[in-house]
Design an enzyme around this catalytic site. Structure first.
Site, short mmCIF file in Angstrom:
data_model
loop_
_atom_site.label_atom_id
_atom_site.label_comp_id
_atom_site.label_asym_id
_atom_site.label_seq_id
_atom_site.Cartn_x
_atom_site.Cartn_y
_atom_site.Cartn_z
N LYS A 91 0.85 -1.19 0.00
CA LYS A 91 0.00 0.00 0.00
C LYS A 91 0.89 1.24 0.00
CE LYS A 91 -4.01 1.91 2.55
NZ LYS A 91 -4.91 1.71 3.71
N SER A 123 -9.80 1.78 2.50
CA SER A 123 -8.93 2.55 1.66
C SER A 123 -7.85 1.74 0.94
CB SER A 123 -8.23 3.61 2.51
OG SER A 123 -7.39 3.00 3.48
N SER A 149 -10.02 -0.64 6.71
CA SER A 149 -9.44 -0.50 5.37
C SER A 149 -8.73 -1.72 4.81
CB SER A 149 -8.47 0.67 5.34
OG SER A 149 -9.20 1.86 5.18
N1 GLN Z 1 -13.08 3.97 5.74
C1 GLN Z 1 -12.60 4.41 7.01
C2 GLN Z 1 -12.24 5.87 6.96
O1 GLN Z 1 -12.50 6.47 5.98
C3 GLN Z 1 -11.45 3.57 7.44
C4 GLN Z 1 -10.20 3.91 6.76
C5 GLN Z 1 -9.05 3.08 7.16
O2 GLN Z 1 -9.22 2.04 7.82
N2 GLN Z 1 -7.88 3.54 6.81
O3 GLN Z 1 -11.73 6.43 7.86
#
Ligand code: GLN
Length: 487
Positions: A75, A150, A174
């Site tokens: 990532k 994400s 995410s």
């Molecule tokens: N979708 C969640 C957010 O927008 C989690 C993101 C993540 O785990 N990095 O914060």
């Protein structure tokens, strides 16, 4: 997709060279990633060099490690020395970290070969990978749908067969949410088991790095390679990481499985049906499955969307046009910083910085940040209570299957709701895994989630292994690369 452990075995025994495996996957990326857009950077030369080094060790009779020659996607919020690390943000334009993240070093030491950096929502804020400054990633099962986020690039890369393994980060879901939407395994470890050194911070009390793979055993192997104390991360647990590989096949006979209503009610009927089917599998394998209720979980999302932005607003103050990446000139320092942050951050990141700054500001701190911290404690206590009567919990990973690109971009609240089943484990610091468990009527993947208490990774992997063995067969995604094969 041949499993990572099988590939590593082939390399270690000299049956197939690391070079051959890496070339095959680089070719697949070159051919298929135009349609998926899982990668922001492909490391052709570095990967070839690393593969050659693995082959040299094999030829010399040395063991290159448990992941010898296995291509891995990283990532793009993981620091890689001398290689652009963007967080999918314009504000890091041109920045190359001067060091490798601890996980990147540990992967290399285990013989794995980093083949590229994967797309994400900017600074890992989002649930669809549409918040990337470099364009969205597409779901390999349906090109007009999101891969989740994400870590959407990592999930899609594994799903399409471009790499057998990838790393993501999970602050509120995410890893697990995109894993569910892309039909792959994704696991968030216990907070503190995997070093965050070199993971660009979003919300430091929640962030954890974890694996994506096509099989549960691969996820466990990758977790074991990464886990363990690191003095460079002050929140790293100074004790041996839990080991799971030896107990993957121990089954679930006699285990107590809780089914919290809060992780099932309100999700799409087809998703709920798969969770029920998974519960039957565990029951048939000898577990005692009991429905339960943990009402505090319903407050997870509200607490998370105060705490995560609060921490983010502080973490992201370092991007000031002086120390990293982008600089937009201004008449004085303050104007320069304002212009840089205005041009460098996307809309969602700005929204989080403003929400977080507000939640932390004098006069509102107690009502918002302080209150959310108390709710976090209530959730931790509620989990502890639930784990007196259950060894693991089972529920949905996501409320729906993959939604169409563009569907939620103008409705942040709808987007935030994608995380309703995943954020509680982050707030508690607990491990949780999403494993593919069939599809909906449209053929879109569904994930079921197994949760457990801190450091109970071996239990999580054991239960997941039983579910995996009884899961409906995985079909090839529409955008599958030549390297894809059923797990
Ligand atoms: N979708 C969640 C957010 O927008 C989690 C993101 C993540 O785990 N990095 O914060």
């Amino acid at each position: 997709m041949t499993s990572a452990l099988t590939l590593a075995e082939q390399v270690r025994s000299g049956t197939v060279s690391a070079t051959e495996i890496v070339e095959r996957h680089l070719a697949a990326i070159d051919e298929s990633d135009g349609a998926v857009h899982a990668f922001l950077t492909v490391l052709h030369d570095a990967a070839r060099r690393q593969a050659a080094e693995v082959d040299r060790l094999v030829a010399a009779g040395q063991d290159p490690g448990p992941l010898a020659g296995v291509p891995v996607g990283l990532k793009d919020n993981l620091c890689t020395r001398g290689v652009p690390t963007t967080c999918s943000s314009l504000i890091l334009d041109g920045w190359c970290p001067p060091y490798d993240a601890t996980v990147v070093q540990r992967l290399r030491a285990a013989g794995a070969v980093a083949v590229g950096k994967t797309n994400l929502d900017e600074f890992a804020m989002g649930s669809s990978t549409e918040n990337s400054a470099f364009g969205p990633t597409r779901n390999p099962y349906a090109a007009d749908r999101v891969p989740g986020g994400s870590s959407g690039g990592s999930a899609a890369a594994v799903s399409a067969g471009l790499v057998p393994l990838a790393l993501g980060s999970d602050t509120g879901g995410s890893i697990r949410q995109p894993a569910a939407l892309c039909g792959v395994v994704g696991m968030k470890p216990t907070y503190g088991t995997v070093s965050r050194y070199g993971l660009i911070a979003f919300a430091s009390s929640l962030d954890q790095i974890g694996p994506f793979s096509t099989t549960v055993a691969d996820a466990a192997a990758l977790f074991e390679v990464m886990a363990g104390h690191d003095p460079l991360d002050s929140t790293s647990l100074n004790r041996p990481a839990p080991r799971s590989m030896g107990s993957l096949d121990d089954g679930v006979d006699g285990l107590r499985v809780g089914l919290p209503r809060e992780l099932i009610d309100g999700v799409a009927p087809e998703v709920a049906a798969r969770v029920a089917q998974a519960a039957e599998v565990l029951d048939a394998a000898g577990a005692t499955v009991t429905e339960c209720s943990i009402p505090e979980l319903s407050y997870g999302l509200s607490a998370y969307y105060l705490l995560a932005p609060a921490e983010a607003s502080s973490n992201l103050s370092r991007y000031d046009g002086v120390r990293y990446g982008l600089r937009v000139d201004g008449d004085d320092v303050e104007a320069m910083m304002r212009a840089t942050r205005e041009a460098g951050f996307g809309a969602e990141v700005k929204r989080r910085i403003m929400l977080g700054t507000y939640a932390l500001s004098a006069g509102y701190y107690d009502a918002y940040y302080g209150q959310a911290q108390k709710v976090r404690t209530l959730i931790i206590n509620a989990f502890d209570h639930a784990y007196r009567n259950a060894d693991v919990l089972l529920g949905a990973t996501t409320p729906t299957t993959a939604f169409p690109l563009g569907d939620k971009v103008d409705d942040p609240m709808a987007m935030y709701l994608s995380d309703v089943c995943t954020v509680p484990s982050n707030l508690a610091g607990h491990p949780a895994i999403s494993i593919p468990f069939g599809t909906d009527a449209a053929g879109l993947p569904i994930g079921v989630q197994v949760l457990a208490s801190a450091l109970c990774e071996p239990l999580v992997f054991r239960v997941a292994t039983v579910l995996e063995s009884a899961a409906p067969p995985v079909t090839a995604p529409a955008l599958a690369a030549a390297t894809w094969s059923a797990p």
